[in-house]
Design a protein around this motif. Structure first.
Motif, PDB file in Angstrom:
ATOM      1  N   THR A 189       0.982  -1.212  -0.014  1.00 45.06           N
ATOM      2  CA  THR A 189      -0.080   0.036   0.022  1.00 45.06           C
ATOM      3  C   THR A 189       0.725   1.338  -0.019  1.00 45.06           C
ATOM      4  O   THR A 189       0.372   2.266  -0.059  1.00 45.06           O
ATOM      5  N   MET A 190       2.369   1.203   0.312  1.00 46.73           N
ATOM      6  CA  MET A 190       3.139   2.234  -0.019  1.00 46.73           C
ATOM      7  C   MET A 190       4.484   1.575  -0.164  1.00 46.73           C
ATOM      8  O   MET A 190       4.840   0.762   0.313  1.00 46.73           O
ATOM      9  N   TYR A 191       5.368   2.371  -1.096  1.00 43.05           N
ATOM     10  CA  TYR A 191       6.512   2.146  -1.209  1.00 43.05           C
ATOM     11  C   TYR A 191       7.453   3.196  -0.842  1.00 43.05           C
ATOM     12  O   TYR A 191       6.825   4.554  -0.546  1.00 43.05           O
ATOM     13  N   GLN A 192       8.682   3.052  -0.603  1.00 44.74           N
ATOM     14  CA  GLN A 192       9.585   4.285  -0.328  1.00 44.74           C
ATOM     15  C   GLN A 192      10.773   4.265  -1.265  1.00 44.74           C
ATOM     16  O   GLN A 192      11.543   2.773  -1.574  1.00 44.74           O
ATOM     17  N   TYR A 193      11.002   5.327  -1.894  1.00 42.27           N
ATOM     18  CA  TYR A 193      12.065   5.334  -2.796  1.00 42.27           C
ATOM     19  C   TYR A 193      13.495   5.502  -1.830  1.00 42.27           C
ATOM     20  O   TYR A 193      13.310   6.559  -1.080  1.00 42.27           O
ATOM     21  N   ILE A 194      14.545   4.861  -2.059  1.00 42.16           N
ATOM     22  CA  ILE A 194      15.694   5.127  -1.164  1.00 42.16           C
ATOM     23  C   ILE A 194      16.994   5.565  -1.978  1.00 42.16           C
ATOM     24  O   ILE A 194      17.394   4.913  -2.720  1.00 42.16           O
ATOM     25  N   SER A 195      17.227   6.748  -1.954  1.00 41.04           N
ATOM     26  CA  SER A 195      18.250   7.349  -2.455  1.00 41.04           C
ATOM     27  C   SER A 195      19.587   7.001  -2.036  1.00 41.04           C
ATOM     28  O   SER A 195      19.957   6.605  -0.743  1.00 41.04           O
ATOM     29  N   GLY A 196      20.473   6.404  -2.897  1.00 44.22           N
ATOM     30  CA  GLY A 196      21.698   5.869  -2.823  1.00 44.22           C
ATOM     31  C   GLY A 196      21.562   4.242  -2.290  1.00 44.22           C
ATOM     32  O   GLY A 196      22.562   3.971  -2.068  1.00 44.22           O
ATOM     33  N   GLY A 197      20.347   3.776  -2.535  1.00 42.38           N
ATOM     34  CA  GLY A 197      20.168   2.488  -2.207  1.00 42.38           C
ATOM     35  C   GLY A 197      20.795   1.623  -3.306  1.00 42.38           C
ATOM     36  O   GLY A 197      21.304   2.210  -4.376  1.00 42.38           O
ATOM     37  N   ALA A 198      21.110   0.293  -3.095  1.00 43.07           N
ATOM     38  CA  ALA A 198      21.886  -0.418  -4.047  1.00 43.07           C
ATOM     39  C   ALA A 198      21.327  -0.343  -5.396  1.00 43.07           C
ATOM     40  O   ALA A 198      19.946  -0.727  -5.501  1.00 43.07           O
ATOM     41  N   GLY A 199      22.012  -0.299  -6.409  1.00 40.87           N
ATOM     42  CA  GLY A 199      21.472   0.081  -7.662  1.00 40.87           C
ATOM     43  C   GLY A 199      21.184   1.366  -8.073  1.00 40.87           C
ATOM     44  O   GLY A 199      21.251   1.526  -9.503  1.00 40.87           O
ATOM     45  N   ASP A 200      21.443   2.357  -7.194  1.00 44.02           N
ATOM     46  CA  ASP A 200      21.302   3.753  -7.582  1.00 44.02           C
ATOM     47  C   ASP A 200      22.615   4.280  -8.243  1.00 44.02           C
ATOM     48  O   ASP A 200      23.637   4.076  -7.880  1.00 44.02           O
ATOM     49  N   LYS A 201      22.526   4.740  -9.561  1.00 46.11           N
ATOM     50  CA  LYS A 201      23.725   5.242  -9.918  1.00 46.11           C
ATOM     51  C   LYS A 201      24.088   6.654  -9.756  1.00 46.11           C
ATOM     52  O   LYS A 201      25.220   6.827 -10.133  1.00 46.11           O
ATOM     53  N   ASP A 203      24.915   9.122  -6.922  1.00 46.03           N
ATOM     54  CA  ASP A 203      25.314   9.349  -5.546  1.00 46.03           C
ATOM     55  C   ASP A 203      25.202  10.632  -4.905  1.00 46.03           C
ATOM     56  O   ASP A 203      25.893  10.676  -3.615  1.00 46.03           O
ATOM     57  N   LYS A 204      24.764  11.303  -5.668  1.00 46.71           N
ATOM     58  CA  LYS A 204      24.712  12.784  -5.282  1.00 46.71           C
ATOM     59  C   LYS A 204      23.288  13.125  -4.416  1.00 46.71           C
ATOM     60  O   LYS A 204      23.153  14.040  -3.834  1.00 46.71           O
ATOM     61  N   GLU A 205      22.520  12.441  -4.928  1.00 45.48           N
ATOM     62  CA  GLU A 205      20.972  12.618  -4.138  1.00 45.48           C
ATOM     63  C   GLU A 205      21.097  12.170  -2.681  1.00 45.48           C
ATOM     64  O   GLU A 205      21.645  11.350  -2.506  1.00 45.48           O
ATOM     65  N   ALA A 206      20.370  12.933  -2.134  1.00 51.72           N
ATOM     66  CA  ALA A 206      20.279  12.698  -0.476  1.00 51.72           C
ATOM     67  C   ALA A 206      18.944  12.459   0.021  1.00 51.72           C
ATOM     68  O   ALA A 206      18.756  12.302   1.134  1.00 51.72           O
ATOM     69  N   ASN A 207      17.578  12.725  -0.902  1.00 51.08           N
ATOM     70  CA  ASN A 207      16.469  12.723  -0.361  1.00 51.08           C
ATOM     71  C   ASN A 207      15.773  11.322  -0.570  1.00 51.08           C
ATOM     72  O   ASN A 207      15.959  10.895  -1.497  1.00 51.08           O
ATOM     73  N   SER A 208      15.104  10.862   0.257  1.00 50.79           N
ATOM     74  CA  SER A 208      14.276   9.557   0.030  1.00 50.79           C
ATOM     75  C   SER A 208      12.569  10.108   0.201  1.00 50.79           C
ATOM     76  O   SER A 208      12.263  11.024   1.040  1.00 50.79           O
ATOM     77  N   PHE A 209      11.526   9.428  -0.445  1.00 44.60           N
ATOM     78  CA  PHE A 209      10.470   9.871  -0.346  1.00 44.60           C
ATOM     79  C   PHE A 209       9.404   8.614  -0.419  1.00 44.60           C
ATOM     80  O   PHE A 209      10.043   7.299  -1.122  1.00 44.60           O
ATOM     81  N   ASN A 210       8.322   8.765  -0.108  1.00 42.67           N
ATOM     82  CA  ASN A 210       7.381   7.548  -0.264  1.00 42.67           C
ATOM     83  C   ASN A 210       6.773   7.716  -1.632  1.00 42.67           C
ATOM     84  O   ASN A 210       6.339   8.967  -2.103  1.00 42.67           O
TER      85      ASN A 210
END
Length: 466
Positions: A189-201, A203-210
């Motif tokens: 019912t909800m996902y979370q985008y994780i900045s810098g998670g494994a697979g993220d190309k 490495d400058k992003e710092a914010n995560s959001f639902n």
């Protein structure tokens, strides 16, 4: 701190002896079920193995992880060429050309070009093969935040801003519907985008959001239970991939050490060594300096005889092929295609046909499902008009123009041989034309046109004489 029971018992024999004795007494008194006892006894001895081998825990013995996580498969994919090939080959081949989506509005073609739809779907397909699933984040122009559901339909293809494929390591499940009476029971019912998670190309992003599920399209090969969790293509062959990596690494390290020629010095002349005792006291330091400077060509060693240490490396081909065969079986990709090794044209052609046959099936099954999910999302949210549509793929096993002509020539030669021997012709002219790639209707039109031209040429002189 969670301590592995196998390692705890290995370091404390008294604990192991007490546990085994206790379980043996229970078995003698039949106070517990035999299978449960086997499980507990194996756990006490080897640490949580699946009891297929009650005397050994092969995962610990061979260094395999107890559980294969996304971080494991992601790192294997990024750092090992064989693993990369397993993940990417079916994707590259399956998306060699794009499907035809028949019956949709003209806006669909404009949308495909603007958003690079087929490139995004290819990227999504590749990501979901590495992990258990992957998500396509649909950035929708409705003025709401990503964690909010879509409440209004768009007004055409301009309502879709962009599409972003995400790995499992970037898109985590935050909440799940736990109501058994709900239509979406068991689904996120909800996902979370994780900045810098494994697979993220990036490495400058710092914010995560639902992100609300309305704004995500999930691709998960092997999710045959209606959920979002499939199976990584690298999981079944992960142990063999580790073995293969060890074999390659050990071979490279062994060759390097042999090529480096480690040298030992044996004392053979005590008198000379005694006379140069001061020099020999600093011998190791001088020798290390000697080997660091590649311009040096000789070194005086009073009373010492140098000997080269080397070893005969075992040919790893048999071990390599065994691991590669298991990888081929798990991935359903022929070993010759995985490694790019050719073992003869006939074998290579058969492997290619087998592989392409599997890709054709995957196109008509999983890839069609991927495209359908996206097209349905477009129609549901007003990006394109609602209509009945059909997804059509080309046949990867279809003969090329040259192959068709070669077959037609062979059919003609067979006809000629049969005619010369007085036999019946096995192939008609129409069959040969069809095999060459021409339609019989074209043949009939050409024949009719030639007959009319011949008639005109015959009648024309007569009309002049009159």
């Amino acid at each position: 701190m969670n301590i592995n029971p196998w390692r705890k018992n290995k370091s404390d024999p008294k604990v192991l002896e007490q546990e085994v004795s206790k379980l043996s007494q229970e078995l003698a008194s039949n106070s517990i079920e035999t299978q449960d006892l086997r499980s507990r006894l194996a756990s006490a001895v080897s640490g949580g193995y699946d009891q297929a081998d009650t005397l050994h825990n092969v995962f610990i013995d061979y260094g395999y992880p107890q559980k294969v996580t996304f971080e494991n498969t992601w790192n294997m994919y990024r750092r090992f060429g064989i693993a990369k090939n397993i993940a990417e080959l079916p994707v590259i081949t399956g998306w060699t050309d794009n499907p035809r989506v028949e019956g949709v509005s003209a806006e669909f073609e404009i949308l495909c070009k603007r958003t690079k739809l087929w490139q995004r779907l290819k990227s999504l397909d590749n990501r979901q093969r590495v992990g258990r699933y992957a998500g396509l984040f649909m950035r929708f122009r409705d003025g709401l935040q990503p964690e909010q559901p879509i409440q209004t339909k768009g007004s055409g293809q301009g309502a879709l801003v962009s599409m972003t494929p995400m790995y499992e390591g970037q898109l985590k499940v935050l909440e799940i519907d736990t109501n058994p009476a709900s239509e979406s029971y068991g689904l996120p019912t909800m996902y979370q985008y994780i900045s810098g998670g494994a697979g993220d190309k990036n490495d400058k992003e710092a914010n995560s959001f639902n992100i609300h599920p309305d704004r995500v399209i999930i691709a998960a090969e092997g999710a045959d239970d209606g959920g979002i969790y499939g199976v990584s293509v690298l999981e079944a062959c992960y142990n063999s991939l580790m073995d293969l990596r060890k074999i390659i690494g050990a071979g490279g390290e062994g060759f390097y050490k042999n090529a480096a020629q480690s040298i030992i010095f044996q004392l053979v002349d005590g008198a000379s060594a005694k006379a140069n005792e001061t020099l020999l006291d600093k011998f190791n330091e001088k020798y290390n300096e000697f080997i660091r400077n590649r311009n040096n060509r000789s070194l005086w060693t009073p009373g010492l005889e140098p000997k080269v240490l080397d070893s005969n490396l075992t040919n790893p081909e048999g071990f390599f092929n065994s691991a590669l065969s298991d990888i081929a079986a798990a991935s359903r990709i022929p070993a010759t295609i995985i490694s790019g090794k050719q073992t003869g044209r006939l074998a290579s052609d058969q492997d290619s046909k087998q592989f392409l046959s599997g890709i054709n099936s995957r196109r008509n099954d999983f890839q069609t499902e991927m495209v359908s999910k996206v097209v349905d999302w477009f129609m549901k949210n007003g990006v394109i008009a609602v209509s009945n549509y059909e997804i059509v793929w080309s046949d990867l096993l279809a003969l090329s123009a040259n192959e068709k002509l070669e077959n037609a020539i062979k059919m003609s030669e067979t006809n000629q041989k049969q005619y010369m021997s007085g036999g019946t012709l096995p192939f008609t002219g129409e069959e040969i034309r069809l095999e060459a790639g021409y339609e019989t209707e074209d043949f009939e039109e050409e024949v009719e046109g030639e007959e009319l031209d011949d008639i005109d040429e015959i009648e024309e002189p007569g009309s002049v004489n009159e």
